[in-house]
Scaffold this motif. Structure first.
Motif, PDB file in Angstrom:
ATOM      1  N   LYS A   1      -6.487 -12.826   6.906  1.00 43.33           N
ATOM      2  CA  LYS A   1      -7.628 -12.095   6.317  1.00 43.33           C
ATOM      3  C   LYS A   1      -8.945 -12.736   6.692  1.00 43.33           C
ATOM      4  CE  LYS A   1      -4.965 -10.512   2.290  1.00 43.33           C
ATOM      5  NZ  LYS A   1      -4.743 -10.707   0.833  1.00 43.33           N
TER       6      LYS A   1
ATOM      7  N   GLU B   1      -7.258  -0.458  -3.289  1.00 43.34           N
ATOM      8  CA  GLU B   1      -6.404  -1.030  -2.252  1.00 43.34           C
ATOM      9  C   GLU B   1      -6.615  -2.539  -2.149  1.00 43.34           C
ATOM     10  OE1 GLU B   1      -5.627  -0.609   2.575  1.00 43.34           O
ATOM     11  OE2 GLU B   1      -7.116   0.658   1.560  1.00 43.34           O
ATOM     12  N   GLU B   2      -7.876  -2.977  -2.170  1.00 38.78           N
ATOM     13  CA  GLU B   2      -8.150  -4.409  -2.068  1.00 38.78           C
ATOM     14  C   GLU B   2      -7.670  -5.141  -3.315  1.00 38.78           C
ATOM     15  OE1 GLU B   2     -11.922  -7.423  -1.164  1.00 38.78           O
ATOM     16  OE2 GLU B   2     -12.208  -5.241  -1.213  1.00 38.78           O
TER      17      GLU B   2
ATOM     18  N   GLU C   1      -0.684  -8.434  -4.968  1.00 38.79           N
ATOM     19  CA  GLU C   1       0.480  -8.750  -4.137  1.00 38.79           C
ATOM     20  C   GLU C   1       0.491 -10.238  -3.776  1.00 38.79           C
ATOM     21  OE1 GLU C   1       0.111  -6.106  -0.868  1.00 38.79           O
ATOM     22  OE2 GLU C   1       0.670  -4.318  -2.031  1.00 38.79           O
TER      23      GLU C   1
ATOM     24  N   ARG D   1      -5.168  -4.284  -5.190  1.00 39.63           N
ATOM     25  CA  ARG D   1      -3.708  -4.351  -5.102  1.00 39.63           C
ATOM     26  C   ARG D   1      -3.260  -5.470  -4.158  1.00 39.63           C
ATOM     27  NH1 ARG D   1       0.740  -2.087  -7.923  1.00 39.63           N
ATOM     28  NH2 ARG D   1      -0.090  -0.409  -9.163  1.00 39.63           N
ATOM     29  N   ARG D   2      -4.019  -5.697  -3.080  1.00 34.80           N
ATOM     30  CA  ARG D   2      -3.661  -6.782  -2.164  1.00 34.80           C
ATOM     31  C   ARG D   2      -3.761  -8.135  -2.865  1.00 34.80           C
ATOM     32  NH1 ARG D   2      -6.412  -3.719   1.978  1.00 34.80           N
ATOM     33  NH2 ARG D   2      -8.315  -4.950   1.659  1.00 34.80           N
ATOM     34  N   ASN D   3      -4.771  -8.283  -3.723  1.00 35.20           N
ATOM     35  CA  ASN D   3      -4.879  -9.525  -4.500  1.00 35.20           C
ATOM     36  C   ASN D   3      -3.678  -9.697  -5.418  1.00 35.20           C
ATOM     37  OD1 ASN D   3      -7.216 -10.558  -3.466  1.00 35.20           O
ATOM     38  ND2 ASN D   3      -8.525  -9.982  -5.163  1.00 35.20           N
TER      39      ASN D   3
ATOM     40  N   ASP E   1      -1.207 -15.205   5.103  1.00 35.30           N
ATOM     41  CA  ASP E   1      -1.970 -13.989   4.812  1.00 35.30           C
ATOM     42  C   ASP E   1      -3.459 -14.296   4.654  1.00 35.30           C
ATOM     43  OD1 ASP E   1       0.318 -12.501   4.912  1.00 35.30           O
ATOM     44  OD2 ASP E   1       0.578 -12.333   2.743  1.00 35.30           O
TER      45      ASP E   1
END
Length: 627
Positions: A218, A191-192, A198, A194-196, A214
């Motif tokens: 964070k 998940e983390e 994105e 994938r955030r990078n 963003d």
């Protein structure tokens, strides 16, 4: 596509005139072909008949004197004709159209969103579904600079394959230099990660303010959760992004997301600059050098460049700012690009404010790039002439060695012995004249470089004797083999030179100089002389010979590696049951290279589309047996 192939007319001019009378008074695309079938020019028009007539009445004899046949394609609108024109230009690469000087496929940044842990990588590949492409970029250097920046700001994996990591089970160097979070060993969650990814997609898409917001969120969330190390990472990333944005800020809120295009043309050369502005920030500045063999005016150069550029771009912005020379064509370009984008596109000539200032800046950069390129080419030309003159004096010949041919042999234990011939004209490479040889001789007892060199030079000599008397219009004529070299460079010392002289007697009788270039001390040997000539290894003349020798060596090794890899891979696949041509091609396309295929795991093989699990297991067993 329509055309007139009737060859009953007694002359070319009459045949072309009859074809012109049959052209429609409709929008569409027309193609001029030469007598040998070459596509000379592709054009589009509101009226094909009137536009073609303007070519023949507008004083373009360099083009029209070559036209032997005219084809045309009628379209519903001129905008459709513009899109069709770019398709034909890309397919046929006509010499009289505007085109990129180095118009191989554009480089892009690709994000493999179809993988669980996406990669971000350089590519020239055809666009594949499930992947996001950003570009095109004007050079590979710009792509690598962008990837380097993204690696510093957002950590992502660079390992190949659908799954991250190495077989050793430990993180690679990228983790320790803070370029990857090591998802392969669970140091970062999916998940983390994938955030990078994105954030990278947002950054490449020009959503800079969103990326900044963003990162701010964070950082604050991590600080509130007392995750101070994570907060520090986001703080440093935020500072780097803000510093970058401050340096690249070009305008205030009046400029949103748009492209500004500036063009300069002089003679047969042109340059186009594309300024990509996103959120008031100069995201990219691209510089493209163009061939303008027909010496078209600025409006035609700009129009053709815009069509070609956006036909290769995966995204078209809402607004494109152009120079006043395209005022009359802006509506047509907007219609064609809107169809390409699937949404309205505005093509406008900025009259005032930041947009005009930035467009004029792009045009000044285009003129400056064109001037600098001309100076660089003139400097290189002078250096090449000087090196050829020094080489002429050192060899004691009367004329400049304008055409130099270099030869080299490559083998591995006598297997797949090949040879190369490279050509330099005027001190520069002429890659169209490069030739490869598969060495036929040998008795199987091991490599014989002397014998291989003698064989390929004999074949070069024989090809010249076969080709020299053929007409230039004969389709069997090979211009490279039919050309007489001024100088032949053999990779090696006295031994290789002696072998060469046994094959090249007819060349020597025609005044061709043959030399050997030994690697160890870069010594140059001439036939009949016991020692090397007096030529310093660091002189411009010696460096030219070294470039010829190194290029021949590179070309030979490339040919040898390709043959070896094909032989190795084909032999393995051919022995497998259930693997035909389609599956063989799918396997090689999936893994990208023979080396990567040979090291594939069973799990990787099972993920290849179109290859059943049973076949994948058989392939893996076979690979294990072959080592």
């Amino acid at each position: 596509m329509s055309g007139d192939g009737d060859s009953d007319s007694p002359t070319r001019a009459e045949r072309v005139a009859r074809q012109r009378r049959q052209l429609p008074d409709s929008p569409g695309v027309y193609l001029f072909h030469g007598a040998d079938g070459e596509t000379l020019y592709v054009g589009k028009a509101r009226s094909i008949r009137k536009r073609v007539a303007s070519h023949f009445s507008g004083g373009e004899p360099r083009l029209t004197s070559r036209v032997d046949r005219i084809e045309f394609l009628v379209t519903a609108t001129e905008a459709e004709a513009l899109l069709a024109e770019q398709s034909f230009i890309k397919r046929n690469r006509p010499r009289f159209n505007i085109r990129l000087r180095d118009d191989k496929s554009y480089p892009y940044v690709c994000v493999s969103l179809d993988e669980e842990y996406p990669r971000v990588y350089f590519t020239r590949e055809k666009h594949r579904p499930g992947r996001a492409y950003f570009g095109p970029f004007s050079s590979a250097k710009r792509v690598r600079e962008t990837l380097d920046l993204l690696g510093k700001l957002f950590q992502f994996r660079t390992c190949e394959g659908r799954e991250p990591g190495r077989r050793s089970g430990s993180p690679c160097l990228d983790y320790f230099i803070k370029r990857c979070g090591a998802p392969c060993v669970g140091y970062v969650t999916q998940e983390e990660y994938r955030r990078n990814i994105e954030a990278i997609v947002d950054f490449l898409s020009g959503r800079y303010r969103q990326v900044e917001a963003d990162e701010q969120a964070k950082m604050e969330a991590a600080a509130e959760g007392r995750e101070f190390e994570r907060a520090a990472v986001h703080r440093d990333r935020l500072k780097a992004i803000q510093s970058l944005f401050e340096r690249q800020q070009v305008a205030g809120g009046s400029v949103g997301a748009l492209d500004l295009i500036g063009v300069a043309a002089e003679g047969a050369d042109a340059n186009a600059q594309v300024f990509q502005v996103r959120d008031g920030i100069l995201a990219e500045r691209q510089s493209f050098y163009l061939d303008n063999q027909a010496e078209r005016d600025l409006a035609e150069v700009a129009e053709e460049f815009i069509g070609q550029y956006y036909s290769a771009s995966p995204a078209v912005p809402r607004t494109i700012v152009v120079g006043p020379y395209l005022r009359e064509r802006a509506e047509l370009l907007a219609a064609a690009l809107s169809e390409r984008r699937g949404a309205p596109v505005e093509v406008r000539v900025a009259e005032r404010g930041d947009k005009r200032r930035l467009r004029e800046l792009a045009e000044r950069n285009a003129r400056l790039a064109l001037d600098q390129d001309r100076l660089r080419r003139e400097h290189r030309r002078q250096r090449r002439v000087e090196s050829l003159a020094t080489l002429r004096d050192a060899l004691g010949v009367e004329e400049l060695p304008v055409r130099i041919e270099g030869f080299d042999v490559s083998n591995l234990g006598g297997e797949h012995t090949v040879a190369s011939m490279v050509v330099f004209e005027g001190g520069a490479t002429k890659k169209a004249d490069y030739r490869r040889f598969r060495v036929r001789g040998g008795n199987g007892s091991g490599p014989d470089d002397f014998g291989a060199m003698e064989e390929i030079l004999s074949r070069r000599m024989n090809r010249y004797l076969e080709q020299v008397d053929l007409s230039p219009h004969d389709r069997e004529r090979d211009e490279s083999f039919a050309s007489l070299p001024s100088l032949i460079v053999i990779d090696g010392g006295k031994g290789q030179l002696s072998a060469a002289m046994r094959s090249l007697r007819p060349f020597v009788e025609r005044g061709i100089t043959v030399i050997g270039l030994a690697k160890r001390l870069e010594e140059v040997y001439l036939p009949g002389r016991p020692g090397p000539i007096d030529l310093s290894a660091d002189s411009e003349a010696s460096k030219l010979l070294q470039r010829v020798r190194d290029e021949a060596h590179r070309f030979a090794i490339e040919h040898h590696r390709g043959r070896r890899d094909r032989a190795m891979t084909v032999s393995v696949l051919d022995e497998l049951r259930g693997v035909g041509p389609v599956r063989k091609r799918a396997l090689l396309q999936h893994f990208g290279s023979p080396e990567r295929f040979m090291s594939a795991t069973r799990e990787e093989l099972e993920m290849v589309p179109g290859v059943p699990g049973k076949v994948a297991r058989e392939i893996h067993e076979q690979l294990n047996r072959t080592g």
